[in-house]
Design a protein around this motif. Sequence first.
Motif, PDB file in Angstrom:
ATOM      1  N   PHE A  52       0.823  -1.211   0.000  1.00 32.53           N
ATOM      2  CA  PHE A  52       0.000   0.000   0.000  1.00 32.53           C
ATOM      3  C   PHE A  52       0.858   1.263   0.000  1.00 32.53           C
ATOM      4  N   TYR A  53       1.934   1.275   0.794  1.00 34.26           N
ATOM      5  CA  TYR A  53       2.771   2.468   0.869  1.00 34.26           C
ATOM      6  C   TYR A  53       3.492   2.726  -0.453  1.00 34.26           C
ATOM      7  N   PHE A  54       3.603   1.674  -1.291  1.00 31.67           N
ATOM      8  CA  PHE A  54       4.321   1.795  -2.560  1.00 31.67           C
ATOM      9  C   PHE A  54       3.348   1.888  -3.740  1.00 31.67           C
ATOM     10  N   ASP A  55       2.067   1.933  -3.446  1.00 25.30           N
ATOM     11  CA  ASP A  55       1.045   1.927  -4.492  1.00 25.30           C
ATOM     12  C   ASP A  55       0.865   3.342  -5.042  1.00 25.30           C
ATOM     13  N   ARG A  80      -2.936   7.543   6.499  1.00 22.07           N
ATOM     14  CA  ARG A  80      -2.131   7.292   5.300  1.00 22.07           C
ATOM     15  C   ARG A  80      -0.707   7.824   5.499  1.00 22.07           C
ATOM     16  N   GLU A  81      -0.603   9.003   6.098  1.00 25.42           N
ATOM     17  CA  GLU A  81       0.713   9.599   6.360  1.00 25.42           C
ATOM     18  C   GLU A  81       1.495   8.760   7.373  1.00 25.42           C
ATOM     19  N   ALA A  82       0.793   8.216   8.367  1.00 28.81           N
ATOM     20  CA  ALA A  82       1.460   7.405   9.381  1.00 28.81           C
ATOM     21  C   ALA A  82       2.009   6.112   8.779  1.00 28.81           C
ATOM     22  N   ILE A  83       1.231   5.472   7.913  1.00 28.96           N
ATOM     23  CA  ILE A  83       1.683   4.225   7.286  1.00 28.96           C
ATOM     24  C   ILE A  83       2.878   4.490   6.373  1.00 28.96           C
ATOM     25  N   ALA A  84       2.834   5.613   5.667  1.00 28.58           N
ATOM     26  CA  ALA A  84       3.962   5.972   4.801  1.00 28.58           C
ATOM     27  C   ALA A  84       5.216   6.229   5.627  1.00 28.58           C
ATOM     28  N   ALA A  85       5.044   6.875   6.791  1.00 26.99           N
ATOM     29  CA  ALA A  85       6.198   7.147   7.653  1.00 26.99           C
ATOM     30  C   ALA A  85       6.772   5.849   8.209  1.00 26.99           C
ATOM     31  N   LEU A  86       5.902   4.892   8.554  1.00 26.95           N
ATOM     32  CA  LEU A  86       6.383   3.599   9.044  1.00 26.95           C
ATOM     33  C   LEU A  86       7.181   2.875   7.960  1.00 26.95           C
ATOM     34  N   ALA A  87       6.753   3.005   6.714  1.00 22.75           N
ATOM     35  CA  ALA A  87       7.436   2.326   5.609  1.00 22.75           C
ATOM     36  C   ALA A  87       8.847   2.861   5.387  1.00 22.75           C
ATOM     37  N   GLN A 136      10.971   3.155   7.638  1.00 28.13           N
ATOM     38  CA  GLN A 136      11.844   2.364   8.512  1.00 28.13           C
ATOM     39  C   GLN A 136      12.078   1.011   7.840  1.00 28.13           C
ATOM     40  N   VAL A 137      13.169   0.932   7.077  1.00 34.17           N
ATOM     41  CA  VAL A 137      13.426  -0.223   6.220  1.00 34.17           C
ATOM     42  C   VAL A 137      13.439  -1.527   6.998  1.00 34.17           C
ATOM     43  N   SER A 138      13.915  -1.512   8.226  1.00 30.72           N
ATOM     44  CA  SER A 138      14.019  -2.744   9.018  1.00 30.72           C
ATOM     45  C   SER A 138      12.661  -3.342   9.349  1.00 30.72           C
ATOM     46  N   LEU A 139      11.579  -2.564   9.177  1.00 27.47           N
ATOM     47  CA  LEU A 139      10.246  -3.049   9.526  1.00 27.47           C
ATOM     48  C   LEU A 139       9.392  -3.355   8.304  1.00 27.47           C
ATOM     49  N   ARG A 140       9.993  -3.305   7.113  1.00 25.97           N
ATOM     50  CA  ARG A 140       9.203  -3.512   5.900  1.00 25.97           C
ATOM     51  C   ARG A 140       8.740  -4.956   5.709  1.00 25.97           C
ATOM     52  N   ASP A 141       9.296  -5.875   6.486  1.00 25.35           N
ATOM     53  CA  ASP A 141       8.824  -7.259   6.369  1.00 25.35           C
ATOM     54  C   ASP A 141       7.533  -7.474   7.152  1.00 25.35           C
ATOM     55  N   VAL A 142       7.030  -6.438   7.798  1.00 20.75           N
ATOM     56  CA  VAL A 142       5.746  -6.495   8.496  1.00 20.75           C
ATOM     57  C   VAL A 142       4.684  -5.849   7.611  1.00 20.75           C
ATOM     58  N   ALA A 143       3.683  -6.632   7.227  1.00 23.66           N
ATOM     59  CA  ALA A 143       2.606  -6.106   6.388  1.00 23.66           C
ATOM     60  C   ALA A 143       1.606  -5.341   7.246  1.00 23.66           C
ATOM     61  N   VAL A 144       1.132  -4.215   6.717  1.00 24.11           N
ATOM     62  CA  VAL A 144       0.177  -3.368   7.438  1.00 24.11           C
ATOM     63  C   VAL A 144      -1.137  -3.348   6.667  1.00 24.11           C
ATOM     64  N   GLY A 145      -2.235  -3.610   7.360  1.00 26.08           N
ATOM     65  CA  GLY A 145      -3.557  -3.558   6.750  1.00 26.08           C
ATOM     66  C   GLY A 145      -4.517  -2.754   7.603  1.00 26.08           C
ATOM     67  N   LEU A 205       4.439   2.466  15.013  1.00 29.53           N
ATOM     68  CA  LEU A 205       3.276   3.105  14.398  1.00 29.53           C
ATOM     69  C   LEU A 205       2.468   3.876  15.436  1.00 29.53           C
ATOM     70  N   MET A 206       2.363   3.354  16.644  1.00 28.64           N
ATOM     71  CA  MET A 206       1.670   4.084  17.721  1.00 28.64           C
ATOM     72  C   MET A 206       2.341   5.428  17.975  1.00 28.64           C
ATOM     73  N   GLU A 207       3.666   5.429  18.020  1.00 29.77           N
ATOM     74  CA  GLU A 207       4.408   6.676  18.244  1.00 29.77           C
ATOM     75  C   GLU A 207       4.169   7.671  17.112  1.00 29.77           C
ATOM     76  N   ILE A 208       4.156   7.172  15.885  1.00 31.56           N
ATOM     77  CA  ILE A 208       3.922   8.048  14.732  1.00 31.56           C
ATOM     78  C   ILE A 208       2.524   8.651  14.796  1.00 31.56           C
ATOM     79  N   LEU A 209       1.525   7.828  15.093  1.00 29.25           N
ATOM     80  CA  LEU A 209       0.150   8.319  15.183  1.00 29.25           C
ATOM     81  C   LEU A 209       0.005   9.380  16.267  1.00 29.25           C
ATOM     82  N   GLN A 210       0.628   9.142  17.415  1.00 30.38           N
ATOM     83  CA  GLN A 210       0.543  10.112  18.510  1.00 30.38           C
ATOM     84  C   GLN A 210       1.235  11.413  18.143  1.00 30.38           C
TER      85      GLN A 210
END
Length: 811
Positions: free
Chosen positions: A15-18, A784-791, A793-802, A731-736
Amino acid sequence: MPETVAKIAVDNAAFYFDKPFSYKIPPALREEVAPGARVTVPFGRGNKRRSGLVLEFCQEEDTSRCKEIASVYDRELCENEELFKLVFYLRETTFCTYYDAAKAILPAGVGITIKEYFLLREELLPPALTPRQQSAVEALRARRGRLLCADLLAAAGWKPDARELRELLECGALERDYQNRRRYGGDQITWAKAIPFTGKLTPKQKAVYDWLCTREEGATLKELLYQTGVGRTVVDNLKKKGALALFEQESYREVFDVAGREDPGGVVLTPAQAAVYDPLSAAMAKRAYGCSLLYGVTGSGKTLVFIKLIENALRLGKQAILLVPEIALTPQVITRFKTLFGERVAVLHSGLSVGERASEYRRIKEGKADIVIGTRSAVFAPLRNIGIIILDEEQEGSYHSDSSPKYHARDVARFRAKYHAAQLVLASATPSVLTFSAAKRGEIALYQLPERYSGNALPQVELVDMKAELASGNTFEISRPLARQIQLAVGAGHQVILLINRRGYNTTAVCSSCGAVARCKHCDIPLTYHRQNGRLVCHYCGYSVELTGRCDNCGDSHLRLLGAGTQKVEDQLELLFPEARILRMDTDTTVSKDSHRAFLQAFAGGEYDILVGTQMVAKGLDFPNVTLVGVLGIDHVLGGQSYRSFERCFSLVTQVVGRGGRGAQSGRAVIQTFDPQNRVLGLASRQDYDAFFAEEMQARKYLLYPPFCDLCLIGLTGAKRERCIEAGRALMEILQRLAQGNYRGVPLRLMGPTPFLVERVSDKYRYKIIVKCKNNRTFRALLREAIAALAQQVSLRDVAVGVDFHPDNEI
């Protein structure tokens, strides 16, 4: 000079790369490429062929780095502006990708499979080859110089980015070739048949072979795998040894045919029904969008109102969609509407073959059908002049898609009704609290049918205390009061429906010595025993293992089977009523095509006395000879962990009780429970929805649940538990941070990250963040901005977000 390029979203994008990528349009394809077209394009460093969706055209000054579109394979969305706009709506509101939205809108089977091949150019081979390169060349020569990419990599022992492979591509000795295979057309079912064989087999292979030898005509591959509990690899190895043959068999047939016709004009409404029909038909004639709730008790004749409203739509030159929540409901509904409207009715649901869906889709698109009946996906039917959309049993969770895009059919229906200035009718005897509260606030119109169409009273309801049954020594799932009522009903020539909302035989296998529960090795869920194949089965991933009676944890042989499902209840009924004819309906018995229709026709025709099944027998069915309904095992629904558990329990009990007493005879219902004083069960037995609604609203206001807020579930899925937790906290930190910055003032309540109710499914860990919010454009922009910011962080890209805005089962 600026050049026109196509902006294309590719398949299989996170989604972040769509996002849209620019592609040149070859002169040969200029007439075919248009917004909405699906194309194939080279993508990424290796120019691997991918499917893509053309979103728009634009002008660009520098196109030197743009690649060219390879082919156009589909123009369905080019021809329907509304459905193309729906792609953008789904992406905005459900956080899916552009391409996933298009796949949801178009019928299953419309698309292509891209096959990648390597071609050998002998004349360009370098003089010296490494051993692996030589192996690749020999493999190609054995297949006349053309081999699937995956097969070549396997033959040479290469990875896709192997240096030796790149060398052969760069010198031209290897050349990539692609073949597009359409998945559109007739449906094929794979069958297996045993072949005389005397060679050596492994124990698993022998078990499969011996079982198949008992089937003279063979068996479908799906049935073979279920009955023997093996994976596809075992079957493929048997085929290689020559012990069985696999073959494809065409299963296409007429979608739904009925005998006889009736005139819809012969349907006469009661004054109460006419009071619903008149204002809705008048609104339809004015071409004004409207949304309303039709709230009528079970058996009040809502279907007759549907018939007259749809007849009115046709009279006005408009079209109609009627949605039902279960495939099991479609046979009766379709039979009624086909009898009245004939070939003007089309059917769309997942029980149809690919060929049948393709055929119905074409009939609708070409204007040969004006009425579409089906389950959730029928809301995307390519009608062009909709006058009315009806959601029957609108409260049902099956209207929500659990896979991407995670849409709710009610939301899509609202979008389409607004586009066509049509009427949207939500109908139920037990409306969702969300819908009924909207009607109470005046946001949608409210119409009521408070009495049964036949004039019969609602069934008398008896609550049976199962604690007392156990104390008196009755260990059967069927209580003695229920058994007495079954005996009386069957003895009088009447029919019985029994609901137990669990399939299988026993729900858990527990060791008496160590207390360990037999669990799936891929999912954090107990296995369910299925007597039909003698195996413990996971209802999440399909994993199964033979029941040996021995505990995997301690090795003891004291394994006890606890709980009950439909198979066990069927067995006990056969013991208690040996003369009764019993029919079981659940997802295990309705695997074959048209099984729902065949079973319901047989029951309606009096071939069976007792119908026992899961919730597919609880709603919408109309059998005049049913005078007794029994509800078993309702406590697990009542004690569910969702905030909607009480609502679901009330609805399920009310609906199934309403199946009885719909003919000339009065009806009775028996509800078995360990909590007979429970307030929800008491209200459901009296079908007192208004009192239930008032109490439920008070609780939800106090706890802040819908309709007093919106809910958003952010799912985090990955192979490692720790990584999911880490991504959730990030992601919680980003949202806050965003909520305290640019989005200050956006109401948010965050909870998590916590595991899903079933933490691991198919070897993937699942964690969630729950957000209580106001689901509007501003909140979605924040998310949407929070998910993009999480993406980032390259080390966490193996975690899918839905993201899911209808997470009823997890909160």
